[in-house]
Design a protein around this motif. Structure first.
Motif, PDB file in Angstrom:
ATOM      1  N   GLY A 145       0.800  -1.208   0.000  1.00  7.88           N
ATOM      2  CA  GLY A 145       0.000   0.000   0.000  1.00  7.88           C
ATOM      3  C   GLY A 145       0.833   1.258   0.000  1.00  7.88           C
ATOM      4  O   GLY A 145       0.287   2.366  -0.013  1.00  7.88           O
ATOM      5  N   LEU A 146       2.173   1.093   0.000  1.00  5.92           N
ATOM      6  CA  LEU A 146       3.077   2.238   0.070  1.00  5.92           C
ATOM      7  C   LEU A 146       3.927   2.407  -1.174  1.00  5.92           C
ATOM      8  O   LEU A 146       4.310   3.526  -1.523  1.00  5.92           O
ATOM      9  CB  LEU A 146       4.010   2.095   1.282  1.00  5.92           C
ATOM     10  CG  LEU A 146       3.341   2.111   2.657  1.00  5.92           C
ATOM     11  CD1 LEU A 146       4.369   1.770   3.739  1.00  5.92           C
ATOM     12  CD2 LEU A 146       2.713   3.469   2.934  1.00  5.92           C
ATOM     13  N   ASN A 147       4.271   1.287  -1.820  1.00  8.71           N
ATOM     14  CA  ASN A 147       5.138   1.364  -3.002  1.00  8.71           C
ATOM     15  C   ASN A 147       4.689   0.332  -4.034  1.00  8.71           C
ATOM     16  O   ASN A 147       3.588  -0.182  -3.955  1.00  8.71           O
ATOM     17  CB  ASN A 147       6.611   1.171  -2.601  1.00  8.71           C
ATOM     18  CG  ASN A 147       6.867  -0.182  -1.957  1.00  8.71           C
ATOM     19  OD1 ASN A 147       6.071  -1.112  -2.066  1.00  8.71           O
ATOM     20  ND2 ASN A 147       8.002  -0.314  -1.276  1.00  8.71           N
ATOM     21  N   GLY A 148       5.525   0.040  -4.974  1.00  7.99           N
ATOM     22  CA  GLY A 148       5.152  -0.881  -6.040  1.00  7.99           C
ATOM     23  C   GLY A 148       5.396  -2.338  -5.727  1.00  7.99           C
ATOM     24  O   GLY A 148       5.396  -3.178  -6.639  1.00  7.99           O
ATOM     25  N   GLU A 149       5.560  -2.657  -4.462  1.00 10.09           N
ATOM     26  CA  GLU A 149       5.859  -4.028  -4.052  1.00 10.09           C
ATOM     27  C   GLU A 149       4.784  -5.010  -4.499  1.00 10.09           C
ATOM     28  O   GLU A 149       5.067  -6.171  -4.770  1.00 10.09           O
ATOM     29  CB  GLU A 149       6.018  -4.082  -2.531  1.00 10.09           C
ATOM     30  CG  GLU A 149       6.529  -5.397  -1.987  1.00 10.09           C
ATOM     31  CD  GLU A 149       7.944  -5.703  -2.440  1.00 10.09           C
ATOM     32  OE1 GLU A 149       8.243  -6.896  -2.636  1.00 10.09           O
ATOM     33  OE2 GLU A 149       8.754  -4.763  -2.590  1.00 10.09           O
TER      34      GLU A 149
END
Length: 251
Positions: A145-149
């Motif tokens: 929900g924070l990066n493209g992980e």
């Protein structure tokens, strides 16, 4: 244990297994009266049976508001007014979640229903229970929900990003009532939720390689920050994201 939660009353969702079970168990060992809430009531009861003291198990389907309300009513009857609620229950539909062009609508709906709507309902009833007294609400987020992980997990990533936004909004709305709301972001943590990764050597190696500390997380890695946020030591912490991801989102 230091009994940092002595006198606290807490409810943890998804407490039959994984991070939820570890956190609920640690809360109990830190002196709290804990309600192990889960749709899997037998699993919650097994977890409670391993503990001495006043921990109780309740059935709670986070997607059903009547079930959430009933679980809160049972918690009030069995342990008293809640001081801490951990909204942790969630799903990740491996093999079904996908990049957006390939994502089936039903997979999207099921993921959002459990992860985002379920968190909303848990938080809603937690805040209702804490109004006039204050308390701590803790939500489980995700690096996705924070990066493209989570680029291959459109529904899951979106649901977790929604949780992060929900927490900031609720924290701002109820700070004046002494209700603190924060997000804990575990990294890749080996629990029954992620057997699709942990059971595949290549997938596991790839995600560990993206973790600067060089190993997967365990539920025990998440317990400490949850205890802190549940305790009075965190009296000035609200609306924040606490990352326990081995450095994954620092890259």
């Amino acid at each position: 244990m230091t009994e940092r939660l002595q006198g606290k009353r807490a409810l943890v969702t998804g407490a039959a297994s994984g991070i939820g079970r570890a956190v609920a168990t640690r809360f109990a060992r830190e002196g709290a009266q804990v309600v192990f809430a889960d749709r899997d009531l037998p699993g919650a009861r097994r977890a409670v049976a391993e503990l001495p003291g006043t921990a109780v198990a309740v059935e709670m389907d986070v997607t059903d508001e009547d079930s959430v309300a009933a679980a809160h009513a049972q918690a009030l009857a069995e342990v008293g007014p809640l001081d801490v609620v951990v909204a942790n229950a969630g799903v990740q539909l491996f093999g079904q979640d996908a990049p957006v062009a390939d994502l089936d609508l039903n997979v999207w709906r099921r993921t959002i229903e459990v992860n985002l709507t379920g968190t909303f309902l848990t938080v809603k009833h937690a805040v209702q229970a804490m109004r006039g007294r204050g308390g701590s609400v803790i939500c489980t987020g995700s690096p996705t929900g924070l990066n493209g992980e989570g680029r291959d997990f459109t529904a899951y990533s979106s649901s977790k990003a929604g949780i992060h936004g929900l927490v900031r909004t609720v924290a701002a709305a109820y700070a004046h009532e002494g209700i603190r709301v924060n997000t804990v972001v575990p990294g890749y943590t080996e629990t029954p939720l992620v057997t699709a990764i942990s059971g595949d050597a290549d997938s596991r190696a790839a995600i560990v390689a993206r973790t600067p500390l060089g190993r997967p997380g365990t539920p025990a890695d998440v317990e400490g920050i949850m205890v802190y946020l549940a305790s009075d030591e965190a009296a000035f912490a609200t609306g924040a994201i606490f990352r326990v991801d081995g450095g994954m989102t620092s890259l």
